[in-house]
Design an enzyme around this catalytic site. Structure first.
Site, PDB file in Angstrom:
ATOM      1  N   ASN A   1       5.698   1.215  -3.929  1.00  0.00           N
ATOM      2  CA  ASN A   1       5.368   2.315  -3.033  1.00  0.00           C
ATOM      3  C   ASN A   1       3.873   2.619  -3.038  1.00  0.00           C
ATOM      4  O   ASN A   1       3.159   2.195  -2.128  1.00  0.00           O
ATOM      5  CB  ASN A   1       6.189   3.555  -3.400  1.00  0.00           C
ATOM      6  CG  ASN A   1       6.040   4.667  -2.384  1.00  0.00           C
ATOM      7  OD1 ASN A   1       5.277   4.555  -1.425  1.00  0.00           O
ATOM      8  ND2 ASN A   1       6.758   5.754  -2.582  1.00  0.00           N
ATOM      9  N   ASP A   2       3.402   3.311  -4.073  1.00  0.00           N
ATOM     10  CA  ASP A   2       1.995   3.738  -4.093  1.00  0.00           C
ATOM     11  C   ASP A   2       1.021   2.575  -3.916  1.00  0.00           C
ATOM     12  O   ASP A   2      -0.049   2.750  -3.332  1.00  0.00           O
ATOM     13  CB  ASP A   2       1.692   4.455  -5.413  1.00  0.00           C
ATOM     14  CG  ASP A   2       2.375   5.815  -5.485  1.00  0.00           C
ATOM     15  OD1 ASP A   2       2.659   6.379  -4.409  1.00  0.00           O
ATOM     16  OD2 ASP A   2       2.630   6.293  -6.595  1.00  0.00           O
ATOM     17  N   VAL A   3       1.391   1.398  -4.410  1.00  0.00           N
ATOM     18  CA  VAL A   3       0.446   0.269  -4.373  1.00  0.00           C
ATOM     19  C   VAL A   3       0.285  -0.303  -2.967  1.00  0.00           C
ATOM     20  O   VAL A   3      -0.506  -1.215  -2.759  1.00  0.00           O
ATOM     21  CB  VAL A   3       0.869  -0.864  -5.336  1.00  0.00           C
ATOM     22  CG1 VAL A   3       0.863  -0.370  -6.760  1.00  0.00           C
ATOM     23  CG2 VAL A   3       2.204  -1.456  -4.960  1.00  0.00           C
TER      24      VAL A   3
ATOM     25  N   ALA B   1       2.801   9.002  -7.691  1.00  0.00           N
ATOM     26  CA  ALA B   1       1.608   9.824  -7.564  1.00  0.00           C
ATOM     27  C   ALA B   1       1.887  11.119  -6.822  1.00  0.00           C
ATOM     28  O   ALA B   1       1.026  11.978  -6.725  1.00  0.00           O
ATOM     29  CB  ALA B   1       0.500   9.045  -6.851  1.00  0.00           C
TER      30      ALA B   1
END
Lengths: 465, 102
Positions: free
Chosen positions: A394-396, A435
């Site tokens: 996700n965040d990456v 995050a």
């Protein structure tokens, strides 16, 4: 019994073999041979230790029994452990190294004559300093790794545990550890030695509880580094070259891995150590809460898109490990390849819960390692690819890291997934990632959300291909 | 004046840190997990200290507080040595290249 000089030379040989063991890991072809060098180094070190002991008391039998007991337990664990549990295993193993260092230090403190360090209550100053540093670092490694293990295993919640005055308390304990070591070395008091161990266990525990689940790659690498320094400290006490070399190797190895992991998140080491995103930056995502439209689809749509693609890039993340979807994914890719579609895998440095986590899982599912690429190697290819298949990451992949200087992840290197003609995003829901920020990728025109369990969705797509 | 042997050990330590630094940077990122498990295994060379501690008892009593801690440390380090090397071997065996016959 062999002479002290000869055994020192053999310890040096085993130290060199350990260096070769790490050197072998520069490529998968040489790595297996490297591991054999490591085993050989260990065999030499243990044999020489036995040979250099002059009085073979009956204790020898017990040492062998304990080696066999520990060895068979270790071998049993090594064969039974599923590859998805590798982060927990490594954390558990770190804790054992730490505890072993503590036990050796205790033993040396109680009976320094056996180690040629002087008499109880009158240990050589240098040895006592080395011993107490080794014991303190070992104790921190132990309790820190236990917490990391519990968090990874899910026994303890992965979310950061913080309380008021935490950093202040930690600072006090760290300073008092230094003071205790100083007093211990000037008084040789055994009570101070036990207090030192207790304080070190406590600080190891307190240092790791505020760190969240997705920061575990940094924590594991850091504890890896600590276990090395602890071994080096004991190595100085025992005047043993093999232990000093190994400790330094492992210490710098862990430090480099922590650095790589921090860089992969664009965060400083201290930022990670002092607590998770959630603790300090929970006011960030309140600003734009309005519902934005997303396009969602099913396995049929996804299969259609992929069938008409000529190249597909797969982006795996921790979600793939949780769903154990790596085998299903490989089967899907096999089907794609039969249709002459080019498939490659893109791995972000902090994908998963430890360095290289995704690579091991893909290797387990028989994905050839030359189809798996690191961020820098593959990031330019997204613009030319037809489909990006994001599974459990996700965040990456969040483009916000490149566009919004206000975002807490701004500046973090991300995979340029949005440059693909179309993006398939497998996820259970629209919830934000670790995050705590929304992923802009969900709302792009070329993104198709596939709301389902990663494994089930991948299997369904394969059926529809 | 003679140089304290500690200085020699310290030199070895510092040079090994540099060796470690360059060797580990050359490790391919896809092998970072095996790197952690193998460093785990080799740092258990602390078993040499544990063995000395275990044998520290005298002929009348094999068990005293010091040797018992030695035995325990031996067992812990042995778990790590066998577990660490074997699991690394198991992982490394899985890394395969593309099959040529396809």
């Amino acid at each position: 019994m062999i002479s002290a000089n000869l055994s020192a030379i053999f310890y040096l040989v085993s130290g060199v073999l350990f260096i070769l063991a790490l050197r072998g890991l520069s490529s998968p072809e040489t790595s297996r041979q490297g591991n054999l060098f490591g085993i050989l180094g260990m065999v030499i070190a243990i044999t020489v230790t036995f040979l250099s002991i002059d009085n073979f008391s009956t204790g020898f039998i017990f040492v062998l029994i304990f080696i066999l007991l520990g060895g068979s337990l270790g071998a049993f664990i090594a064969y039974r452990i599923p590859m998805t549990a590798m982060p927990e295993l490594v954390a558990g193993f770190h804790s054992l190294v730490g505890l072993a260092a503590v036990f050796v230090a205790i033993s040396a403190f109680l009976n320094p004559e056996a180690f040629n360090l002087g008499l109880p209550g009158n240990i050589k100053l240098g040895s006592l300093i080395e011993m107490s540093i080794g014991a303190a670092v070992g104790a921190i490694t132990f309790s820190g790794s236990v917490i990391a293990f519990l968090k990874l295993q899910g026994i303890m919640s992965g979310s950061p545990i913080t309380f008021k005055g935490q950093h202040f308390l930690n600072a006090i304990i760290l300073i008092s550890i230094v003071v205790i070591i100083f007093l211990l070395c000037s008084t040789q008091s055994s009570n101070l030695f036990w207090i030192l161990l207790f304080a070190s266990f406590l600080i190891g525990f307190l240092l790791i509880i505020p760190i969240g689940g997705a920061d575990m790659p940094v924590v594991i690498s850091m504890l890896n580094s600590y276990s090395g320094w602890a071994a080096a400290g004991i190595g100085f006490t025992l005047e043993n070259t093999a232990l000093i070399i190994t400790g330094a190797l492992v210490g710098s190895s862990g430090a480099i891995l922590s650095y790589i992991m921090c860089k992969g998140m664009n965060r400083s080491f201290f930022n990670v150590i002092l607590g998770g995103f959630g603790a300090t930056e929970d006011n960030v995502n309140n600003s734009n809460k309005e519902q934005r439209p997303v396009k969602s689809g099913n396995a049929d749509d996804a299969a259609f898109l992929m069938k008409n693609a000529s190249s597909v890039i797969i982006v795996p993340g921790y979600g793939m490990a949780v769903a154990q979807a790596q085998h299903a994914l490989r089967e899907m890719v096999d089907t794609l390849k039969k249709n002459d579609i080019k498939v490659s895998y893109a791995i972000h440095p902090v994908a998963g819960r430890m360095p290289g986590h995704m690579n091991v899982l893909l290797a387990e599912a028989n994905v050839p390692y030359d189809e798996v690429f690191e961020l820098e190697e593959i990031n330019n290819d997204f613009a030319n690819a037809d489909v990006a298949f994001v599974i459990g990451a996700n965040d990456v992949t969040n483009p916000v890291a490149k566009t919004d200087p206000q975002s807490p992840i701004y500046g973090m290197p991300v995979l340029d997934v949005e440059k693909c003609k179309s993006v398939l995003f497998v996820k259970r829901s629209l919830s934000p990632g670790y995050a705590g920020i929304d992923n802009d990728l969900f709302y792009k025109d070329n993104t198709l959300m596939l709301f389902a369990d990663a494994k089930k969705m991948t299997e369904d797509i394969t059926k529809n291909l | 004046m003679e140089i304290d042997p500690l200085i020699f050990r310290f030199s070895i330590f510092i040079l090994s840190i540099f060796v470690g630094y360059y060797v580990v940077w050359s490790v391919t990122p896809s092998l970072h997990t095996p790197l952690m498990s193998v460093t785990n295994a080799i740092s258990s060379v602390i078993i040499v200290g544990a063995i000395i501690a275990g044998l520290s008892g005298n002929s009348e009593s094999v068990f005293n507080t010091s040797s018992i801690f030695g035995f325990l440390a031996t067992a812990l380090a042995a778990i790590n040595i066998f577990g660490g090397f074997l699991v690394t071997q198991r992982m490394l065996a899985m890394y395969k290249k593309k099959k040529k016959d396809k």
